[in-house]
Design a protein around this motif. Sequence first.
Motif, PDB file in Angstrom:
ATOM      1  N   GLU A  41       0.860  -1.177   0.000  1.00  0.00           N
ATOM      2  CA  GLU A  41       0.000   0.000   0.000  1.00  0.00           C
ATOM      3  C   GLU A  41       0.899   1.232   0.000  1.00  0.00           C
ATOM      4  OE1 GLU A  41      -2.507   0.272   3.442  1.00  0.00           O
ATOM      5  OE2 GLU A  41      -0.854   0.104   4.876  1.00  0.00           O
ATOM      6  N   ALA A  42       0.464   2.276  -0.696  1.00  0.00           N
ATOM      7  CA  ALA A  42       1.215   3.526  -0.785  1.00  0.00           C
ATOM      8  C   ALA A  42       0.448   4.584  -0.006  1.00  0.00           C
ATOM      9  CB  ALA A  42       1.385   3.944  -2.234  1.00  0.00           C
ATOM     10  N   ILE A  43       0.966   4.953   1.155  1.00  0.00           N
ATOM     11  CA  ILE A  43       0.302   5.925   2.018  1.00  0.00           C
ATOM     12  C   ILE A  43       0.875   7.305   1.729  1.00  0.00           C
ATOM     13  CG2 ILE A  43      -0.211   6.576   4.397  1.00  0.00           C
ATOM     14  CD1 ILE A  43       0.238   3.645   5.172  1.00  0.00           C
ATOM     15  N   CYS A  44       0.111   8.113   1.019  1.00  0.00           N
ATOM     16  CA  CYS A  44       0.554   9.454   0.633  1.00  0.00           C
ATOM     17  C   CYS A  44       0.026  10.459   1.652  1.00  0.00           C
ATOM     18  CB  CYS A  44       0.043   9.806  -0.758  1.00  0.00           C
ATOM     19  SG  CYS A  44       0.624   8.695  -2.051  1.00  0.00           S
ATOM     20  N   VAL A  45       0.930  11.127   2.343  1.00  0.00           N
ATOM     21  CA  VAL A  45       0.550  12.082   3.388  1.00  0.00           C
ATOM     22  C   VAL A  45       0.742  13.487   2.840  1.00  0.00           C
ATOM     23  CG1 VAL A  45       0.860  12.786   5.778  1.00  0.00           C
ATOM     24  CG2 VAL A  45       1.364  10.413   5.100  1.00  0.00           C
ATOM     25  N   ASN A  46      -0.351  14.147   2.487  1.00  0.00           N
ATOM     26  CA  ASN A  46      -0.280  15.513   1.970  1.00  0.00           C
ATOM     27  C   ASN A  46      -0.215  16.491   3.138  1.00  0.00           C
ATOM     28  OD1 ASN A  46      -0.370  17.655   0.064  1.00  0.00           O
ATOM     29  ND2 ASN A  46      -2.525  17.962   0.597  1.00  0.00           N
ATOM     30  N   PRO A  73      -3.452  19.518   7.609  1.00  0.00           N
ATOM     31  CA  PRO A  73      -2.758  20.811   7.617  1.00  0.00           C
ATOM     32  C   PRO A  73      -1.256  20.616   7.742  1.00  0.00           C
ATOM     33  CG  PRO A  73      -4.616  20.801   9.150  1.00  0.00           C
ATOM     34  CD  PRO A  73      -4.401  19.380   8.721  1.00  0.00           C
ATOM     35  N   ASN A  74      -0.505  21.619   7.340  1.00  0.00           N
ATOM     36  CA  ASN A  74       0.953  21.529   7.395  1.00  0.00           C
ATOM     37  C   ASN A  74       1.444  21.353   8.824  1.00  0.00           C
ATOM     38  OD1 ASN A  74       3.773  23.237   7.602  1.00  0.00           O
ATOM     39  ND2 ASN A  74       3.607  22.018   5.751  1.00  0.00           N
ATOM     40  N   GLY A  75       2.249  20.320   9.031  1.00  0.00           N
ATOM     41  CA  GLY A  75       2.783  20.055  10.365  1.00  0.00           C
ATOM     42  C   GLY A  75       4.242  19.670  10.354  1.00  0.00           C
ATOM     43  N   GLY A  76       4.844  19.594   9.168  1.00  0.00           N
ATOM     44  CA  GLY A  76       6.253  19.250   9.076  1.00  0.00           C
ATOM     45  C   GLY A  76       6.495  17.782   8.786  1.00  0.00           C
ATOM     46  N   TYR A  77       7.748  17.482   8.473  1.00  0.00           N
ATOM     47  CA  TYR A  77       8.130  16.133   8.053  1.00  0.00           C
ATOM     48  C   TYR A  77       7.843  15.091   9.127  1.00  0.00           C
ATOM     49  CZ  TYR A  77      11.058  12.271   6.411  1.00  0.00           C
ATOM     50  OH  TYR A  77      11.508  11.041   6.003  1.00  0.00           O
ATOM     51  N   GLY A  78       8.268  15.350  10.359  1.00  0.00           N
ATOM     52  CA  GLY A  78       8.086  14.370  11.423  1.00  0.00           C
ATOM     53  C   GLY A  78       6.625  14.057  11.661  1.00  0.00           C
ATOM     54  N   HIS A  79       5.786  15.081  11.657  1.00  0.00           N
ATOM     55  CA  HIS A  79       4.345  14.891  11.850  1.00  0.00           C
ATOM     56  C   HIS A  79       3.770  14.044  10.722  1.00  0.00           C
ATOM     57  CE1 HIS A  79       0.034  16.092  11.881  1.00  0.00           C
ATOM     58  NE2 HIS A  79       0.209  16.095  13.194  1.00  0.00           N
ATOM     59  N   SER A  80       4.176  14.318   9.484  1.00  0.00           N
ATOM     60  CA  SER A  80       3.683  13.545   8.339  1.00  0.00           C
ATOM     61  C   SER A  80       4.108  12.089   8.435  1.00  0.00           C
ATOM     62  CB  SER A  80       4.187  14.154   7.032  1.00  0.00           C
ATOM     63  OG  SER A  80       3.634  15.428   6.808  1.00  0.00           O
ATOM     64  N   MET A  81       5.362  11.846   8.789  1.00  0.00           N
ATOM     65  CA  MET A  81       5.841  10.473   8.878  1.00  0.00           C
ATOM     66  C   MET A  81       5.102   9.708   9.975  1.00  0.00           C
ATOM     67  SD  MET A  81       7.885   9.675   6.529  1.00  0.00           S
ATOM     68  CE  MET A  81       8.054   8.075   7.298  1.00  0.00           C
ATOM     69  N   ARG A 184       7.496   1.942  20.264  1.00  0.00           N
ATOM     70  CA  ARG A 184       6.984   3.307  20.102  1.00  0.00           C
ATOM     71  C   ARG A 184       8.001   4.212  19.418  1.00  0.00           C
ATOM     72  NH1 ARG A 184       4.038   4.032  26.075  1.00  0.00           N
ATOM     73  NH2 ARG A 184       2.647   2.226  25.859  1.00  0.00           N
ATOM     74  N   ILE A 185       8.557   3.706  18.350  1.00  0.00           N
ATOM     75  CA  ILE A 185       9.549   4.458  17.587  1.00  0.00           C
ATOM     76  C   ILE A 185       8.828   5.465  16.699  1.00  0.00           C
ATOM     77  CG2 ILE A 185      11.383   4.314  15.860  1.00  0.00           C
ATOM     78  CD1 ILE A 185      11.953   1.467  16.920  1.00  0.00           C
ATOM     79  N   VAL A 186       9.141   6.733  16.877  1.00  0.00           N
ATOM     80  CA  VAL A 186       8.478   7.803  16.137  1.00  0.00           C
ATOM     81  C   VAL A 186       9.509   8.815  15.646  1.00  0.00           C
ATOM     82  CG1 VAL A 186       6.303   7.584  17.407  1.00  0.00           C
ATOM     83  CG2 VAL A 186       8.067   9.159  18.238  1.00  0.00           C
ATOM     84  N   HIS A 187       9.041   9.727  14.791  1.00  0.00           N
ATOM     85  CA  HIS A 187       9.857  10.856  14.367  1.00  0.00           C
ATOM     86  C   HIS A 187       9.604  12.048  15.297  1.00  0.00           C
ATOM     87  CE1 HIS A 187       9.973   8.443  10.700  1.00  0.00           C
ATOM     88  NE2 HIS A 187      10.963   9.201  10.272  1.00  0.00           N
ATOM     89  N   HIS A 188      10.602  12.858  15.456  1.00  0.00           N
ATOM     90  CA  HIS A 188      10.476  14.104  16.210  1.00  0.00           C
ATOM     91  C   HIS A 188       9.540  15.034  15.449  1.00  0.00           C
ATOM     92  CE1 HIS A 188      12.739  17.870  17.908  1.00  0.00           C
ATOM     93  NE2 HIS A 188      11.583  17.668  18.512  1.00  0.00           N
ATOM     94  N   GLU A 189       8.551  15.566  16.138  1.00  0.00           N
ATOM     95  CA  GLU A 189       7.610  16.485  15.497  1.00  0.00           C
ATOM     96  C   GLU A 189       7.930  17.914  15.923  1.00  0.00           C
ATOM     97  OE1 GLU A 189       3.494  15.482  15.933  1.00  0.00           O
ATOM     98  OE2 GLU A 189       3.814  13.365  15.447  1.00  0.00           O
ATOM     99  N   SER A 190       8.440  18.690  14.985  1.00  0.00           N
ATOM    100  CA  SER A 190       8.776  20.083  15.239  1.00  0.00           C
ATOM    101  C   SER A 190       8.578  20.836  13.931  1.00  0.00           C
ATOM    102  CB  SER A 190      10.218  20.210  15.721  1.00  0.00           C
ATOM    103  OG  SER A 190      10.560  21.554  15.970  1.00  0.00           O
ATOM    104  N   PRO A 191       7.450  21.540  13.761  1.00  0.00           N
ATOM    105  CA  PRO A 191       7.134  22.183  12.475  1.00  0.00           C
ATOM    106  C   PRO A 191       8.269  23.071  11.967  1.00  0.00           C
ATOM    107  CG  PRO A 191       5.262  22.318  13.949  1.00  0.00           C
ATOM    108  CD  PRO A 191       6.409  21.775  14.760  1.00  0.00           C
TER     109      PRO A 191
END
Length: 376
Positions: A41-46, A73-81, A184-191
Motif C-alpha cells: 500500500e502507498a500511504i501518501c501524506v499531503n 494541515p501543514n505540520g512538518g516532516y516528522g508529523h507527516s511520517m 513506540r519508535i516515532v519521528h520528532h515532530e517540530s514544524p
Amino acid sequence: MSESIPEVRPAVSVVIPCYNVEAFLPEVLDSVLGQTLENIEAICVNDGSTDGTLAVIERYAAKDPRVVIIDKPNGGYGHSMNRGMEAATGEFIGIVESDDFIRPTMYEKLYAAAIEHDVDFVRSDFTKFKTGDDGERVFWEEKLTPHDEYYNAVMNPAENLDVFNMQMLNWTGIYRTDFIREHRIVHHESPGASYQDNGFWFQTFCWAKRIYALPEAFYCYRQDNAASSINQNNKVFCMPDEYAWIREFLAANPELEKRFIGVFHYKKMHNLNFAFSLLAPQFQMPFLERYAAEYREAERLDELDKTLFWPEEWDALQQIMADPRAYCAEYNYQIEKKTAYNKAHEAGSLALFRFYVKYEGLRVALGAAARRLRGR
C-alpha cells in the motif's frame, strides 16, 4: 450464501510524505506502484501542500486502490511520517521521499530478506542522481557500509557499535511494523525543522536485535532539489535540537542510555559537523558556541568514549570545546585556501605561483615553480 474473502495484509506499507511536490510526484508514485511486489500500500501524506500535489495523489488513488490518502494541515516532516506510520497496515513499513524514486524489485527483495532472516529491519545500498544542464541524468551508487562482512549477515547493533556508522538513510530499508509499534519508535515532530529522520534512525538501531543489509542499490536519491533540507543553510539549530530530542529518548530508557551514550555523542559529532558545513558565516559562531557547551557538559559527565573516535576527530572536538572562535577562524581559512587553490589551478602557472606566495610563502612558491619546470 457466498463466503467473504478475507483481506490480505499488505507485505509493505510505503509512507510517502508530500509537500509541494507536484512536479516530482508522478515519477515516485509510478515507481512505487510498479513494484514487482504487488502486495503493498502507498500511504501518501499531503502536508498542507499549496500546489497541485493533492490533485496528483487523488488522480492516482482513483486508478489504484492501493493508494491511501492522508490529507492534513501543514505540520512538518516528522508529523507527516508519524501519521503515515500510524495508518500503516502492512507487515513492514517502507519510506520513499516524494522527490526520489525506487527500482522495481526493491520491496520484493527487501521483504524476502526480512522474512528469511526474521529481522527487525533490513537496509540496502542506494543510488544518487543529478540532472545535468542537458537534461541527462547522472547516477552513481553509494555503499551503505564499507565493510563487506556487514552484508548478508544478521547483526545486533548492541554487540557491534560500528554498525552505527552505516549511512543514516532510513529510506534504504523496511522496518517490521510490530517492532516499530512495540518500541513506540516515532519521528520528532517540530514544524519547520529539518533532520527529523536522525531520531528515527537512532531509535531503530538502539532497539533492534536483528538487522540485515543487502549489497544492492534500489533507492534513487535526488541531489538537485533546492527545497531539500540538505540544500538549505538557514536552519541553524535544527540538528542540535534533533540530538537534544534523541538525548531525551535515551534518558527515558536508562538501559539504552548506559549502552549507547558513547555512540550517541560520536554520531552527534558527525552530524553537527555536517550541519555546520552548510551554515552561512553569520550563523557559524552561535552554532559552534552551543556545540562546544554541549560537549563540555558531556565531558564533565564522563559520557564521551574516546575509543570510538578517530584521532583527528577527537583532536577537532577538543579544539571546538577549548576555543570555538579559533576553530571557526581556522575552518574558514582552510575553505578559503582550498577555493583559492582550485581557482588558481584552473587559471594556470602564474596564478598558482601567486597562490603559493600568499598562502605558503615565497620559498614554497619558488620550490613549486621549480618542480613544475622540471616536470615539463
